[in-house]
Write a protein that holds these residues in place. Structure first.
Motif, short mmCIF file in Angstrom:
data_model
loop_
_atom_site.label_atom_id
_atom_site.label_comp_id
_atom_site.label_asym_id
_atom_site.label_seq_id
_atom_site.Cartn_x
_atom_site.Cartn_y
_atom_site.Cartn_z
N UNK A 175 0.82 -1.21 0.00
CA UNK A 175 0.00 0.00 0.00
C UNK A 175 0.86 1.26 0.00
N UNK A 176 0.20 2.34 -0.34
CA UNK A 176 0.77 3.68 -0.22
C UNK A 176 -0.22 4.48 0.59
N UNK A 177 0.23 5.09 1.68
CA UNK A 177 -0.71 5.80 2.54
C UNK A 177 -1.36 6.96 1.80
N UNK A 178 -2.68 7.04 1.92
CA UNK A 178 -3.48 8.05 1.23
C UNK A 178 -4.04 9.04 2.24
N UNK A 179 -3.93 10.34 1.92
CA UNK A 179 -4.54 11.40 2.73
C UNK A 179 -4.01 11.41 4.17
N UNK A 180 -2.72 11.23 4.34
CA UNK A 180 -2.14 11.24 5.68
C UNK A 180 -1.56 12.61 5.99
N UNK A 181 -1.59 12.96 7.27
CA UNK A 181 -1.02 14.22 7.74
C UNK A 181 -0.31 13.99 9.06
N UNK A 182 0.79 14.69 9.27
CA UNK A 182 1.49 14.59 10.54
C UNK A 182 0.74 15.41 11.59
N UNK A 183 0.69 14.92 12.84
CA UNK A 183 0.02 15.68 13.91
C UNK A 183 0.59 17.07 14.06
N UNK A 184 -0.29 18.04 14.28
CA UNK A 184 0.16 19.43 14.42
C UNK A 184 0.23 19.88 15.87
N UNK A 185 -0.19 19.03 16.78
CA UNK A 185 -0.20 19.45 18.17
C UNK A 185 -0.07 18.23 19.07
#
Length: 290
Positions: A175-185
């Motif tokens: 797989x390739x991670x889709x729509x991921x974001x690193x935590x901002x807080x």
């Protein structure tokens, strides 16, 4: 939504396209009763579980889904749906400190209070959301209806259990991670306490299936750690192979691996148009509106 479901859907869509399987659309489950219908093979959508409606269209199906810790689930939704811009630029912490006044707001954005159990059980009575006895009984009934509950926090481990359930190969699961974001807080105890109180049923849901998940790992048929390491080596090799833009020719293996979900779904629907006449004919013969 926001539990790793897009990444999981991509895996399913890629497998379906490779094996020329027919993908269901949500409209296929609306007000239908079918007898011996064989036209649709699988579904990979954001949808509430309605097992009787699904089994009418896809008999003898395996049922699996994915859930996530309510802490990170709510934080992911806050940033993905840009709640801050709609709430006078409130920070996530400010949002969490006043969750009680945002019930209707989050519902509009499909991020309901106790939203994970809402997706899994449309029969769930939200008036009982603080009744632990009622909640646990509903969860146990779900456990009987679903073959596997994957955990986002243990995604690779979840895929190994899925591989056993569906008799797939490692290449079907990369797989390739889709729509991921690193935590901002950073989540502090006061925030965790507020989220826990607000989404109590989702916490009980996650804790229950976190426990049964590791029971499945313990009872795994084979050497779990060996298979996990082998899968991760294969995952890394494929990621390296598809890292170059030259490898991502339209509708190639690498393109299907990295593309956003709505694009690969569109290709899957387009691919099956060549045999949709047969499906429509069978549906007309074997299915009726309720």
């Amino acid at each position: 939504m926001k539990t790793g479901s897009s990444t999981t859907s991509n895996i399913m869509l890629r497998y379906g396209m490779k094996n020329k399987l027919t993908l269901a659309r949500n409209t296929d489950f609306r007000d239908k009763h079918c007898i011996n219908f064989t036209g649709i093979d699988y579904s990979a959508s954001h949808m509430q579980l309605n097992k009787s409606a699904i089994s009418n269209v896809i008999p003898n199906a395996k049922y699996f889904t994915i859930i996530r810790s309510p802490y990170t689930h709510l934080r992911s939704a806050f940033y993905y749906f840009k709640f801050s811009t709609m709430l006078d630029n409130s920070t996530f912490r400010q949002f969490v400190e006043h969750l009680e006044i945002y019930d209707n707001f989050t519902h509009l954005h499909h991020q309901h209070r106790n939203g994970q159990i809402w997706f899994l059980d449309p029969r769930f009575d939200m008036n009982q959301r603080d009744n632990d006895t009622y909640i646990l009984q509903a969860i146990k009934e779900l456990d009987q209806e679903l073959d596997l509950i994957m955990l986002m926090e243990y995604y690779d481990e979840s895929l190994l259990l899925l591989k056993k359930l569906l008799c797939w190969e490692f290449d079907d699961l990369v797989y390739h991670q889709v729509k991921t974001r690193k935590p901002k807080d950073t989540m502090v105890p006061e925030m965790e306490s507020s989220i826990r109180k607000w989404s109590n049923a989702d916490f009980l849901l996650y804790e229950y299936f976190n426990r049964t998940f590791w029971e499945k790992v313990k009872n795994y048929d084979g050497d779990f750690e060996k298979d996990l390491n082998e899968f991760r080596v294969r995952q890394q090799n494929v990621s390296n192979q598809c890292a170059s833009s030259d490898a991502r020719k339209y509708n190639s293996f690498c393109w299907r691996l990295v593309v956003d979900t709505h694009l690969i779904r569109g290709v899957a629907i387009q691919q099956q148009k060549t045999w949709m006449y047969t499906i429509r004919k069978e549906r007309k013969e074997k299915c009726s509106s309720i």
